[in-house]
Design a protein around this motif. Structure first.
Motif, short mmCIF file in Angstrom:
data_model
loop_
_atom_site.label_atom_id
_atom_site.label_comp_id
_atom_site.label_asym_id
_atom_site.label_seq_id
_atom_site.Cartn_x
_atom_site.Cartn_y
_atom_site.Cartn_z
N TRP A 48 72.45 -5.51 -3.21
CA TRP A 48 72.43 -6.26 -1.96
C TRP A 48 71.03 -6.77 -1.65
CZ3 TRP A 48 75.78 -8.36 1.37
CH2 TRP A 48 75.30 -8.72 2.63
N ALA A 49 70.04 -5.90 -1.76
CA ALA A 49 68.67 -6.31 -1.45
C ALA A 49 68.19 -7.39 -2.41
CB ALA A 49 67.75 -5.10 -1.49
N ALA A 50 68.57 -7.28 -3.69
CA ALA A 50 68.13 -8.27 -4.68
C ALA A 50 68.75 -9.64 -4.40
CB ALA A 50 68.50 -7.79 -6.08
N VAL A 51 70.04 -9.65 -4.06
CA VAL A 51 70.70 -10.92 -3.75
C VAL A 51 70.09 -11.57 -2.51
CG1 VAL A 51 72.89 -11.92 -2.96
CG2 VAL A 51 72.87 -10.35 -4.90
N ARG A 52 69.75 -10.76 -1.51
CA ARG A 52 69.18 -11.30 -0.27
C ARG A 52 67.73 -11.75 -0.46
NH1 ARG A 52 71.88 -10.11 4.50
NH2 ARG A 52 70.34 -11.55 5.36
N SER A 53 67.04 -11.22 -1.48
CA SER A 53 65.61 -11.52 -1.64
C SER A 53 65.31 -12.60 -2.67
CB SER A 53 64.85 -10.24 -2.03
OG SER A 53 65.00 -9.23 -1.07
N GLY A 54 66.29 -12.98 -3.48
CA GLY A 54 66.02 -13.96 -4.54
C GLY A 54 67.26 -14.73 -4.91
N THR A 55 67.15 -15.50 -5.99
CA THR A 55 68.28 -16.28 -6.49
C THR A 55 69.23 -15.36 -7.26
OG1 THR A 55 67.19 -16.77 -8.59
CG2 THR A 55 66.73 -18.25 -6.73
N PRO A 56 70.46 -15.82 -7.53
CA PRO A 56 71.37 -14.98 -8.31
C PRO A 56 70.82 -14.58 -9.67
CG PRO A 56 72.58 -16.75 -7.24
CD PRO A 56 71.12 -17.01 -6.98
N SER A 57 70.11 -15.49 -10.34
CA SER A 57 69.54 -15.13 -11.64
C SER A 57 68.45 -14.08 -11.51
CB SER A 57 68.99 -16.38 -12.34
OG SER A 57 67.96 -16.98 -11.56
N GLN A 58 67.63 -14.20 -10.46
CA GLN A 58 66.60 -13.19 -10.22
C GLN A 58 67.22 -11.84 -9.89
OE1 GLN A 58 64.49 -15.28 -7.10
NE2 GLN A 58 62.84 -15.90 -8.49
N ALA A 59 68.29 -11.87 -9.10
CA ALA A 59 68.98 -10.62 -8.79
C ALA A 59 69.54 -9.98 -10.04
CB ALA A 59 70.10 -10.89 -7.78
N SER A 111 58.24 -3.92 6.55
CA SER A 111 57.73 -5.19 6.03
C SER A 111 58.81 -5.87 5.19
CB SER A 111 56.47 -4.96 5.18
OG SER A 111 56.78 -4.18 4.04
N SER A 112 58.45 -6.99 4.60
CA SER A 112 59.34 -7.71 3.68
C SER A 112 58.59 -7.91 2.38
CB SER A 112 59.75 -9.06 4.28
OG SER A 112 60.45 -8.88 5.49
N PRO A 113 58.54 -6.89 1.53
CA PRO A 113 57.68 -6.94 0.34
C PRO A 113 58.13 -7.90 -0.74
CG PRO A 113 59.01 -4.94 0.35
CD PRO A 113 59.24 -5.62 1.66
N GLY A 114 59.37 -8.33 -0.73
CA GLY A 114 59.82 -9.29 -1.73
C GLY A 114 60.51 -8.64 -2.92
N LEU A 115 60.89 -9.50 -3.87
CA LEU A 115 61.70 -9.06 -4.99
C LEU A 115 60.94 -8.16 -5.96
CD1 LEU A 115 64.66 -9.73 -5.76
CD2 LEU A 115 63.74 -11.41 -7.38
N TRP A 116 59.60 -8.28 -6.00
CA TRP A 116 58.83 -7.51 -6.96
C TRP A 116 59.00 -6.00 -6.73
CZ3 TRP A 116 55.26 -3.98 -5.38
CH2 TRP A 116 54.80 -4.06 -4.06
N LEU A 117 59.10 -5.60 -5.47
CA LEU A 117 59.25 -4.17 -5.17
C LEU A 117 60.56 -3.64 -5.75
CD1 LEU A 117 58.26 -1.63 -3.66
CD2 LEU A 117 59.57 -2.43 -1.68
N LEU A 118 61.63 -4.42 -5.64
CA LEU A 118 62.92 -3.99 -6.19
C LEU A 118 62.85 -3.92 -7.71
CD1 LEU A 118 65.26 -6.15 -3.94
CD2 LEU A 118 64.55 -3.78 -3.59
N GLY A 119 62.14 -4.85 -8.33
CA GLY A 119 61.98 -4.81 -9.78
C GLY A 119 61.23 -3.57 -10.23
N VAL A 120 60.17 -3.22 -9.49
CA VAL A 120 59.43 -2.00 -9.83
C VAL A 120 60.32 -0.77 -9.68
CG1 VAL A 120 57.51 -0.52 -9.10
CG2 VAL A 120 57.18 -2.99 -9.28
#
Length: 470
Positions: A48-59, A111-120
């Motif tokens: 859910w967080a990945a879809v809300r923070s980036g594009t479908p391919s990024q998620a 905060s809103s750290p972005g997609l990088w945090l989810l990737g980590v």
């Protein structure tokens, strides 16, 4: 000074105590169930967080990020489980996962750290999973008698099905009421619940505990295999399989969880430990053939039952609800077989039954794409679940009973490398093949790979005659 693991409790699990009445097994099962439910909540929150923070391919990249370290590091995770003991590894890894998920939950709140945090976070989970999974497979053999391992596998299967039923809805509720941060917080709480349960599990003393994995005691030659496997030679430097030669760990005063090795004692390198583990598997005729059976059956099974089923439901017009019913049929069959194994506790002629169920289950996998109605597909999926639930539990029980305690983590890591590291790589191949040739031919080809796994088991006299201990 080198620190090597030892076990504080000297009592070996009582052979006549059923696993479902063993407090240590029940504590381990509670820890496993809590952690497995947390896993399901975590994946809902992450997606859910990945879809809300980036594009479908990024998620998609975020969701797939944990698979890479898991595949690359799985064999090393087996070495760690054998060196430091599975309970210690599970406690440490679960603590790391709890802290990582809780940290992300707090950061998402403030905060809103972005997609990088989810990737980590996904990468951290992949690394930790590569260590936890071999330890998870190795621990049951340390807390119950060998004759109870099939029952333990049934109990684990039931807990896994329960986690699937409860975890996703809990994750959805967390997202609905508090966003991804609340769902991550719920996952962290569930991981935390498993820690005191794991800490309370008492481990029976095992052969080779208290010295580096793979090192033989002075004067021992390493012969005599586990019950049902026959006597065989081992490569130089490997420990004796868990048969008649039981070597107790030395008594120490270093504390309940570790013993201090003598000054100057060396430990083999991690690469040597991995090589020794692979050689150990190759020298054991049951384990060597069992790894091939696991690899073929998973490579043929995972793609159709994940990507292929979604595309089949869309092609037939069943929709998401129809796909859900098919998955429910599979889950019901697997859960029923887990319950049967929990009650029965042992399956005679386990190696033969394992091979036959894989071969027959392959036919059922192929048939899903050809049945005319949704109801028929649900019935076939129920049969697949029954057969896969039985064969999967027998695979785990035979791996643990055939493996020396000093190598069980590495043996489990090789099986997990095929099941959880390489088999998911067939997802894009399955999708591309269905685009080119359609669902029917791809399901049939995948069923053929599964059937080859069953036939491989039937063609091995050692595996066909393998028995679980009474």
């Amino acid at each position: 000074m080198t620190v090597t693991p030892a076990i504080s409790e000297t009592a070996t699990p009582a052979a006549d105590r059923p696993a479902h009445r063993d407090p240590d097994v029940l504590r381990w099962l509670g820890a496993y169930a809590s952690s497995a439910i947390g896993d399901n909540v975590y994946y809902v929150a992450l997606s859910w967080a990945a879809v809300r923070s980036g594009t479908p391919s990024q998620a998609g990249l975020v969701m797939a990020a944990s698979a890479v370290p898991r595949a690359l590091l799985m064999l090393g995770g087996g070495v760690i489980a054998d060196r430091f003991g599975p309970r210690r590894v599970l406690l440490t890894g679960s603590g790391v996962r709890c802290a990582a998920v809780l940290t992300v939950a707090v950061l998402l709140l403030v905060s809103s750290p972005g997609l990088w945090l989810l990737g980590v976070l996904a990468l951290v989970f992949g690394v930790v999973d590569a260590v936890l999974m071999p330890a998870l497979g190795a621990l049951p053999a340390r807390i119950t008698a060998r004759g109870q391992l099939a029952r333990v596998q049934g109990m684990r299967g039931m807990a896994s099905r329960l986690a699937g039923v409860l975890g996703a809805p809990l994750g959805g509720l967390g997202v609905a009421f508090g966003g991804a941060a609340a769902a991550f917080g719920a996952a962290a709480l569930l991981f935390a619940v498993s820690l005191p349960l794991l800490a309370a599990v008492r481990i029976g003393r095992q052969p080779h505990e208290g010295r580096p994995a793979g090192e033989l005691p002075a004067g021992k030659e390493g012969r005599a295999g586990p019950e049902g496997s026959g006597t065989r030679e081992l490569p130089a430097g490997l420990g004796a399989p868990g048969g008649s030669e039981q070597v107790a760990a030395p008594e120490t005063s270093a504390g309940p969880e570790e013993a201090v090795a003598p000054q100057g004692s060396g430990r083999p390198s991690a690469a040597r430990d991995v090589r020794d583990g692979l050689e150990y598997i190759l020298r054991n005729p049951v384990l060597a053939r069992l790894m091939v059976v696991i690899a073929l059956s998973d490579l043929g099974f995972v793609g159709p039952l994940n990507v292929g089923l979604t595309l089949l439901a869309d092609e037939r017009g069943w929709g998401a609800s129809g796909m859900g019913w098919v998955l429910a049929g599979f889950g019901a069959g697997a859960g029923a077989m887990s319950l049967l194994l929990t009650v029965r506790g042992r399956v005679p002629r386990a190696g033969l039954v394992l091979s036959v169920t894989i071969a027959v289950g392959a036919v059922a996998v192929g048939a899903i794409a050809y049945v005319p109605t949704l109801a028929a597909a649900v019935g076939v999926a129920l049969a697949v679940g029954l057969l896969a639930g039985l064969s999967g539990a027998l695979c785990g029980a035979l791996m643990q009973t055939e493996s020396d305690p000093a190598f069980v983590g590495r043996v489990t890591s090789v099986a997990n490398l095929f099941s959880l590291g390489l088999a998911p790589l067939t997802f894009p191949l399955t999708g591309a093949a269905i685009t080119l040739w359609g669902t029917g031919p791809v399901f049939a080809a995948s069923a053929g790979v599964c059937a080859l796994g069953g036939l491989t088991g039937l063609g091995s006299g050692a595996l066909r005659r393998a028995e679980l201990p009474r």
